[in-house]
Design a protein around this motif. Structure first.
Motif, PDB file in Angstrom:
ATOM      1  N   THR A 182       0.831  -1.198   0.000  1.00  0.00           N
ATOM      2  CA  THR A 182       0.000   0.000   0.000  1.00  0.00           C
ATOM      3  C   THR A 182       0.868   1.252   0.000  1.00  0.00           C
ATOM      4  OG1 THR A 182      -1.774  -1.129   1.190  1.00  0.00           O
ATOM      5  CG2 THR A 182      -1.795   1.269   1.248  1.00  0.00           C
ATOM      6  N   ALA A 183       1.858   1.298   0.880  1.00  0.00           N
ATOM      7  CA  ALA A 183       2.691   2.491   1.005  1.00  0.00           C
ATOM      8  C   ALA A 183       3.505   2.745  -0.261  1.00  0.00           C
ATOM      9  CB  ALA A 183       3.618   2.346   2.211  1.00  0.00           C
ATOM     10  N   LEU A 210     -12.407  -2.881   0.232  1.00  0.00           N
ATOM     11  CA  LEU A 210     -11.872  -2.056  -0.845  1.00  0.00           C
ATOM     12  C   LEU A 210     -11.940  -0.579  -0.489  1.00  0.00           C
ATOM     13  CD1 LEU A 210     -10.819  -1.524  -3.688  1.00  0.00           C
ATOM     14  CD2 LEU A 210     -13.179  -1.728  -4.534  1.00  0.00           C
ATOM     15  N   ALA A 211     -13.055  -0.155   0.074  1.00  0.00           N
ATOM     16  CA  ALA A 211     -13.193   1.251   0.449  1.00  0.00           C
ATOM     17  C   ALA A 211     -12.108   1.663   1.434  1.00  0.00           C
ATOM     18  CB  ALA A 211     -14.579   1.498   1.047  1.00  0.00           C
ATOM     19  N   ALA A 212     -11.824   0.802   2.394  1.00  0.00           N
ATOM     20  CA  ALA A 212     -10.787   1.111   3.376  1.00  0.00           C
ATOM     21  C   ALA A 212      -9.414   1.190   2.720  1.00  0.00           C
ATOM     22  CB  ALA A 212     -10.792   0.058   4.477  1.00  0.00           C
ATOM     23  N   GLU A 213      -9.157   0.308   1.764  1.00  0.00           N
ATOM     24  CA  GLU A 213      -7.863   0.331   1.076  1.00  0.00           C
ATOM     25  C   GLU A 213      -7.710   1.601   0.246  1.00  0.00           C
ATOM     26  OE1 GLU A 213      -4.098  -0.730   0.154  1.00  0.00           O
ATOM     27  OE2 GLU A 213      -5.425  -1.737   1.588  1.00  0.00           O
ATOM     28  N   ILE A 243      -4.481  -4.590  -3.955  1.00  0.00           N
ATOM     29  CA  ILE A 243      -4.054  -4.813  -2.575  1.00  0.00           C
ATOM     30  C   ILE A 243      -5.233  -5.244  -1.710  1.00  0.00           C
ATOM     31  CG2 ILE A 243      -2.870  -3.801  -0.598  1.00  0.00           C
ATOM     32  CD1 ILE A 243      -1.595  -1.823  -2.666  1.00  0.00           C
ATOM     33  N   ALA A 244      -6.425  -4.749  -2.015  1.00  0.00           N
ATOM     34  CA  ALA A 244      -7.608  -5.210  -1.286  1.00  0.00           C
ATOM     35  C   ALA A 244      -7.799  -6.710  -1.487  1.00  0.00           C
ATOM     36  CB  ALA A 244      -8.848  -4.451  -1.742  1.00  0.00           C
ATOM     37  N   HIS A 245      -7.499  -7.202  -2.676  1.00  0.00           N
ATOM     38  CA  HIS A 245      -7.631  -8.640  -2.918  1.00  0.00           C
ATOM     39  C   HIS A 245      -6.593  -9.421  -2.127  1.00  0.00           C
ATOM     40  CE1 HIS A 245      -8.772 -12.339  -4.807  1.00  0.00           C
ATOM     41  NE2 HIS A 245      -7.558 -12.520  -5.298  1.00  0.00           N
ATOM     42  N   VAL A 246      -5.385  -8.886  -1.993  1.00  0.00           N
ATOM     43  CA  VAL A 246      -4.389  -9.532  -1.139  1.00  0.00           C
ATOM     44  C   VAL A 246      -4.916  -9.626   0.287  1.00  0.00           C
ATOM     45  CG1 VAL A 246      -2.098  -9.285  -0.099  1.00  0.00           C
ATOM     46  CG2 VAL A 246      -2.402  -8.854  -2.544  1.00  0.00           C
TER      47      VAL A 246
END
Length: 444
Positions: A182-183, A210-213, A243-246
């Motif tokens: 993410t970073a 997803l929204a949080a990501e 990344i949400a899928h990870v």
């Protein structure tokens, strides 16, 4: 203090102390187990042979050495051995299953196991070659030094505690890696001045994860200046979804680990006063979710490598070609991208489903396998390789910030500072492999 089996964490490095009430509970079950065995009924692997030899009843003299022989005759593995942290996770995984009472082992065996874990000296456990319905080969190596009583040899070999413990350990590593993905992705988005619209939390409607990501990426990337273009390349725009899928795959594996630890995996298990043969060794649930997370990481690494390629393109960044300080005389980071491409190629070869392989052993007694031990090993390799592509992108992000003179977003300040502490400013070509190694060892 361990009051319940669920208190045991395979990723923990602290000394283990088991509460007396829990030991008393295990001891009471052991008394009942010995009484049931004394009745003389056939109990698989205790007073009978194993596998295709289960039709053979053992004499009392044979039974006295049989449990130790079970461990000796199945220790057929060899190097490479598991890393120490994974070997410890195997031991803790076995201990956790024993504390449910299903195996009916003695407190003395549990004490031996706790002493082995707390000693810090882990046994050599083969990382490969677990071709059986379950994990009898690596588990035989893991527990060869223990002294066993009635039923305890087969109990040490039963189920999938090793793959479960190792998977629990890998979960802690993937959580950290997901945050790094993410970073670093947010850094790439910020440094090219990408339009922030794709990271609006409203895009994650009906998908809270997803929204949080998307919110995390937007916060880390910082406030939006005038975007360089209406749309950044796809590899930037899909960062949140990837990344949400990870993280979603990580959560699914976490649930599978809990099911494996809390379910009945011993065979024969001692349930409600009788021995019951089970199929708890068939680790399809665990293997399938390890495979799912491996694929998610492979895709994340592909997308990261695609972004890295775009970071070398002046049309995307407005920066010197290949992020070289002096394009032409210097090659810049083009070879760093080539390393990432080779790493992704390795990752792709790991994405074949592990459990799709019917193979017979034990003269047909074991006629299908799930290879869950191998599945978690593949996941560990996928984590290692994804960390490498992340390091490659991170090096490029730092260089792009240096060349662009863009302000570093406050949410990324600590990460960039950590990079600067180990990677000198890049103003000429040099062996960038050394920089990547420092990033992997000291930052990621």
């Amino acid at each position: 203090m361990i009051n319940e089996p669920s208190d045991l964490d395979p990723s923990s490095t602290e000394a283990i102390v088991i509460a007396q009430p829990l030991l008393d509970r295990v001891a009471a079950i052991r008394v009942n187990v010995l009484q049931t065995l004394a009745q003389g009924d056939a109990v698989y692997g205790v007073n009978t042979g194993m596998g295709n030899m289960s039709k053979v009843r053992l004499s009392e003299d044979e039974q006295r050495v049989h449990q130790q022989n079970l461990l000796l005759g199945r220790a057929v593995g060899g190097p490479p051995w598991l890393p120490a942290a994974e070997a410890r996770a195997v031991l803790i995984g076995r201990l956790r299953t024993f504390l449910t009472g299903d195996a009916g082992v003695s407190v003395e065996l549990i004490d031996q196991l706790v002493a082995l874990i707390n000693s810090g000296c882990v046994p050599d456990i083969p990382a490969e070659g677990a071709g059986s319905a379950g994990e009898i080969i690596p588990l035989a190596h893991a527990f060869a030094s223990l002294e066993v009583g009635p039923k305890e040899g087969i109990a040490l070999l039963a189920g999938i505690p090793g793959a479960t413990g190792r998977a629990a350990l890998q979960l802690t590593r993937v959580r950290r890696l997901a945050d790094q993905l993410t970073a670093v992705g947010a850094g790439a988005i910020a440094v090219i001045g990408a339009n922030r619209a794709p990271y609006n939390a409203a895009v994650g409607r009906a998908d809270e994860l997803l929204a949080a990501e998307l919110m995390r990426i937007r916060e880390l990337a910082g406030p939006e200046d005038e975007p360089r273009s209406l749309q950044a390349p796809v590899s930037f725009r899909v960062a949140g979804h990837v990344i949400a899928h990870v993280r979603r795959s990580l959560g699914a594996l976490q649930e599978a680990v809990v099911r494996a630890f809390d379910g009945v995996t011993d065979s024969p298990a001692y349930l409600d006063g009788e021995f019951i043969g089970t199929a708890g060794f068939h680790g399809l649930d665990l293997a399938a979710h390890c495979d799912q997370l491996t694929v998610a990481l492979a895709h994340a690494a592909e997308v990261s490598t695609a972004r890295l390629h775009r970071l070398l393109d002046p049309a995307v960044t407005g920066l010197p070609a290949q992020l070289a300080h002096e394009p032409g005389p210097q090659a810049g980071l083009v070879a760093v991208h080539k390393r990432a491409v080779a790493t992704v190629h390795q990752l792709r070869r790991l994405t074949l489903p592990t459990a799709i392989s019917t193979a017979e052993t034990s003269n047909g007694q074991e006629d299908v396998q799930t290879f869950s031990w191998e599945a978690v090993g593949v996941l560990g390799e996928a984590i290692r390789l994804t960390r490498q592509t992340t390091a490659c992108e991170l090096l490029a992000v730092r260089q792009a910030f240096a060349l662009s003179k863009r302000p570093i977003p406050s949410g990324l300040a600590d990460l960039i500072q950590a990079v600067d502490a180990v990677v000198p400013p890049i103003d000429a070509d040099r062996p960038f492999g050394l920089d990547l190694t420092r990033l992997l060892d000291e930052v990621l």
